[in-house]
Design a protein around this motif. Structure first.
Motif, mmCIF file in Angstrom:
data_model
loop_
_atom_site.group_PDB
_atom_site.id
_atom_site.type_symbol
_atom_site.label_atom_id
_atom_site.label_comp_id
_atom_site.label_asym_id
_atom_site.label_seq_id
_atom_site.Cartn_x
_atom_site.Cartn_y
_atom_site.Cartn_z
ATOM 1 N N CYS A 56 0.972 -1.286 -0.465
ATOM 2 C CA CYS A 56 0.085 -0.234 -0.214
ATOM 3 C C CYS A 56 0.768 1.243 -0.325
ATOM 4 O O CYS A 56 0.560 2.453 -0.682
ATOM 5 N N GLY A 57 1.946 1.208 0.295
ATOM 6 C CA GLY A 57 2.881 2.188 0.497
ATOM 7 C C GLY A 57 2.830 3.135 1.801
ATOM 8 O O GLY A 57 1.162 2.870 2.289
ATOM 9 N N LEU A 58 3.830 3.389 2.898
ATOM 10 C CA LEU A 58 3.612 4.100 3.625
ATOM 11 C C LEU A 58 3.210 5.267 3.892
ATOM 12 O O LEU A 58 2.714 5.982 5.022
ATOM 13 N N SER A 59 3.037 5.886 2.483
ATOM 14 C CA SER A 59 2.636 7.597 2.577
ATOM 15 C C SER A 59 1.799 7.277 1.863
ATOM 16 O O SER A 59 0.612 8.102 2.142
ATOM 17 N N ALA A 60 0.566 5.945 1.832
ATOM 18 C CA ALA A 60 -0.882 6.324 1.438
ATOM 19 C C ALA A 60 -1.548 6.498 2.772
ATOM 20 O O ALA A 60 -1.490 6.458 3.574
ATOM 21 N N ALA A 61 -3.034 6.730 2.435
ATOM 22 C CA ALA A 61 -4.176 7.936 3.125
ATOM 23 C C ALA A 61 -5.318 7.503 2.820
ATOM 24 O O ALA A 61 -5.146 7.411 1.802
ATOM 25 N N SER A 62 -5.313 7.304 4.118
ATOM 26 C CA SER A 62 -7.477 7.315 3.660
ATOM 27 C C SER A 62 -7.819 8.230 4.643
ATOM 28 O O SER A 62 -7.513 8.630 5.752
ATOM 29 N N ALA A 63 -9.237 8.752 3.983
ATOM 30 C CA ALA A 63 -9.972 9.433 4.973
ATOM 31 C C ALA A 63 -11.234 8.986 5.069
ATOM 32 O O ALA A 63 -12.015 7.911 4.631
ATOM 33 N N GLN A 64 -11.563 8.795 6.546
ATOM 34 C CA GLN A 64 -12.701 8.169 6.932
ATOM 35 C C GLN A 64 -13.703 9.253 7.403
ATOM 36 O O GLN A 64 -13.073 10.765 8.477
ATOM 37 N N THR A 65 -14.867 9.412 7.128
ATOM 38 C CA THR A 65 -15.841 10.970 7.518
ATOM 39 C C THR A 65 -17.159 10.078 7.881
ATOM 40 O O THR A 65 -17.175 9.233 8.564
ATOM 41 N N ALA A 66 -16.879 10.731 9.549
ATOM 42 C CA ALA A 66 -18.384 10.692 10.376
ATOM 43 C C ALA A 66 -19.479 11.004 9.745
ATOM 44 O O ALA A 66 -19.401 12.322 9.122
ATOM 45 N N THR A 67 -20.620 9.881 9.456
ATOM 46 C CA THR A 67 -21.420 10.940 9.069
ATOM 47 C C THR A 67 -22.922 10.412 10.078
ATOM 48 O O THR A 67 -23.303 9.197 10.380
ATOM 49 N N GLY A 68 -23.539 11.505 10.391
ATOM 50 C CA GLY A 68 -24.332 11.122 11.714
ATOM 51 C C GLY A 68 -24.275 10.634 13.234
ATOM 52 O O GLY A 68 -22.994 9.786 12.831
ATOM 53 N N GLY A 69 -24.682 10.199 13.731
ATOM 54 C CA GLY A 69 -24.677 9.836 15.505
ATOM 55 C C GLY A 69 -23.841 10.372 15.656
ATOM 56 O O GLY A 69 -23.750 10.111 17.234
ATOM 57 N N LEU A 76 -16.018 8.401 24.675
ATOM 58 C CA LEU A 76 -16.098 7.250 24.282
ATOM 59 C C LEU A 76 -16.666 7.141 25.946
ATOM 60 O O LEU A 76 -17.619 6.017 25.860
ATOM 61 N N GLN A 77 -17.101 8.073 26.933
ATOM 62 C CA GLN A 77 -18.037 7.466 27.239
ATOM 63 C C GLN A 77 -19.212 6.980 27.252
ATOM 64 O O GLN A 77 -20.402 7.144 27.246
ATOM 65 N N SER A 78 -19.598 8.196 26.254
ATOM 66 C CA SER A 78 -21.005 8.306 25.502
ATOM 67 C C SER A 78 -21.352 6.902 25.387
ATOM 68 O O SER A 78 -22.225 6.457 24.662
ATOM 69 N N MET A 79 -19.566 6.342 24.210
ATOM 70 C CA MET A 79 -20.645 4.830 24.066
ATOM 71 C C MET A 79 -20.734 4.010 25.124
ATOM 72 O O MET A 79 -21.518 3.281 24.926
ATOM 73 N N ILE A 80 -19.662 4.043 26.212
ATOM 74 C CA ILE A 80 -20.553 3.291 27.236
ATOM 75 C C ILE A 80 -21.977 2.869 27.578
ATOM 76 O O ILE A 80 -22.319 2.320 27.620
ATOM 77 N N GLY A 114 -24.113 1.638 25.031
ATOM 78 C CA GLY A 114 -24.088 0.738 24.701
ATOM 79 C C GLY A 114 -23.158 0.199 23.834
ATOM 80 O O GLY A 114 -22.842 -1.176 23.994
ATOM 81 N N SER A 115 -22.869 1.132 23.018
ATOM 82 C CA SER A 115 -22.439 0.808 21.471
ATOM 83 C C SER A 115 -20.379 0.330 22.042
ATOM 84 O O SER A 115 -20.115 -0.227 21.168
ATOM 85 N N TYR A 116 -20.179 0.899 23.020
ATOM 86 C CA TYR A 116 -18.793 -0.174 23.093
ATOM 87 C C TYR A 116 -18.516 -1.338 23.758
ATOM 88 O O TYR A 116 -18.033 -1.820 23.011
ATOM 89 N N GLN A 117 -19.916 -1.413 24.617
ATOM 90 C CA GLN A 117 -19.648 -2.455 24.995
ATOM 91 C C GLN A 117 -19.291 -3.857 23.465
ATOM 92 O O GLN A 117 -19.485 -4.871 23.361
ATOM 93 N N LYS A 118 -20.973 -3.476 22.858
ATOM 94 C CA LYS A 118 -21.066 -3.952 21.096
ATOM 95 C C LYS A 118 -20.002 -3.820 20.800
ATOM 96 O O LYS A 118 -19.028 -5.563 20.097
ATOM 97 N N LEU A 119 -19.129 -3.361 21.133
ATOM 98 C CA LEU A 119 -18.137 -3.284 19.608
ATOM 99 C C LEU A 119 -16.880 -4.577 20.369
ATOM 100 O O LEU A 119 -15.755 -5.222 19.831
ATOM 101 N N MET A 120 -16.455 -3.983 21.825
ATOM 102 C CA MET A 120 -15.648 -4.929 21.771
ATOM 103 C C MET A 120 -16.165 -6.610 22.570
ATOM 104 O O MET A 120 -15.467 -7.476 21.846
ATOM 105 N N ALA A 121 -17.492 -6.947 22.259
ATOM 106 C CA ALA A 121 -17.724 -7.992 22.113
ATOM 107 C C ALA A 121 -17.582 -8.400 20.970
ATOM 108 O O ALA A 121 -17.073 -9.476 21.142
ATOM 109 N N GLU A 122 -17.921 -7.637 19.685
ATOM 110 C CA GLU A 122 -17.470 -8.488 18.304
ATOM 111 C C GLU A 122 -16.324 -8.610 17.978
ATOM 112 O O GLU A 122 -15.505 -9.617 17.616
ATOM 113 N N TRP A 123 -14.485 -7.935 18.895
ATOM 114 C CA TRP A 123 -13.133 -8.447 19.084
ATOM 115 C C TRP A 123 -13.068 -9.393 19.805
ATOM 116 O O TRP A 123 -11.981 -9.186 20.312
ATOM 117 N N LYS A 124 -14.102 -10.026 20.692
ATOM 118 C CA LYS A 124 -14.056 -11.490 21.591
ATOM 119 C C LYS A 124 -12.687 -10.817 22.650
ATOM 120 O O LYS A 124 -11.948 -11.372 23.008
#
Length: 296
Positions: free
Chosen positions: A31-44, A265-269, A272-282
């Motif tokens: 991919c190359g170390l100089s490669a970059a990707s942009a992630q945009t938050a949409t809603g929520g 992160l506290q808002s996620m806790i 409940g979205s925090y706990q869901k993400l932790m469960a998804e990654w075991k």
């Protein structure tokens, strides 16, 4: 008693030299170390947190990772940078209502890049040394787990390994630091010592558990979660893990985004979205009860 199972081509290589990691490294380099990707938050977005974002960050914030360390961050089969750290980054950015630009760099240069202003944050273990120059918005606890075959046929747990065949990585923290402590407990209780087998890395260790050569494998809890997530239910964790610290997103000392990441992160806790993400990654056993900065 210690048994060593190291392939000559690997010598005493640690986990990073395993076949899986070599493949991921090749992908990341492609991919190359100089490669970059942009992630945009949409809603929520959380309006209370979003309103506090400084003007300089409203147009975006830059993250940087060395994607050779699954499951934290790595390159998948589609040449995309993924991992549980990236999932938390995306979720927090959504709460903040800002876009995130992701870049890649060698691990050795990341701290200097953040302190120099080239990047805004990355993800590290939270240590006293790092806190001297950085503020770390912690996202998970860290520690060691025991991986066994599905169903835990031998009834193992972290503090019930005496007399059993257990594997660990040559030169790893579990072998050098944790196993001697567990052996000492076996001696104190007058029980047989743990029969330790040493392997080149988790690929060999997982195979040994699968074939019955060993009964359990000691490794970092996130990495064991990664193996289980991709094992088609062949393995599971025992009930108890050795939790030793925390890790999270590291910013320049005094950067106002660190406390905002904590609030998000506290808002996620709270929702409940925090706990869901932790469960998804075991890795539910590594969940924080509340958001922290610098371990507090």
């Amino acid at each position: 008693m210690i048994k060593v199972f190291l392939r000559s081509a690997l010598g005493s290589s640690r986990i990073a030299a395993s076949a899986t990691h070599a493949t991921l490294l090749a992908l990341s380099l492609s991919c190359g170390l100089s490669a970059a990707s942009a992630q945009t938050a949409t809603g929520g977005a959380d309006p209370a947190v979003q309103a506090q974002v400084p003007e300089k960050y409203r147009s975006g914030i830059t993250a940087v990772y060395d994607p050779q360390y699954p499951p934290s961050y790595y390159i998948d089969e589609n040449n995309k940078m993924v991992g549980y750290v990236l999932d938390f980054q995306h979720a927090i950015a959504t709460k903040l209502g800002i876009p995130v630009k992701e870049e890649q760099a060698k691990f050795s240069g990341i701290v200097a890049g953040i302190l120099g202003g080239r990047y805004d944050f990355s993800a590290f273990h939270d240590t006293p040394e790092r806190r001297e120059k950085m503020d770390i918005a912690d996202i998970t606890r860290t520690g060691t787990s025991v991986m066994v075959r599905a169903g835990n046929p031998d009834g193992l747990d972290l503090y019930e390994l005496c007399g059993h065949k257990i594997g660990a990585t040559q030169g790893g923290a579990q072998y050098l630091e944790l196993l001697p402590k567990l052996q000492a407990k076996c001696t104190e209780k007058g029980e047989p010592e743990i029969e330790v087998s040493v392997f080149a890395g988790p690929n060999e260790g997982s195979l040994a558990v699968k074939t019955g050569r060993i009964q359990g494998w000691l490794d970092g809890a996130p990495y064991i979660g990664y193996i289980i997530k991709n094992s088609n239910n062949e393995f599971e964790k025992t009930a108890t893990s050795d939790v030793t610290g925390v890790s999270g997103f590291a910013f320049r000392k005094g950067d106002p985004m660190a406390p905002l990441f904590k609030q998000a992160l506290q808002s996620m806790i709270d929702d409940g979205s925090y706990q869901k993400l932790m469960a998804e990654w075991k890795i539910p056993e590594l969940a924080l009860e509340k958001a922290l900065i610098n371990g507090q």
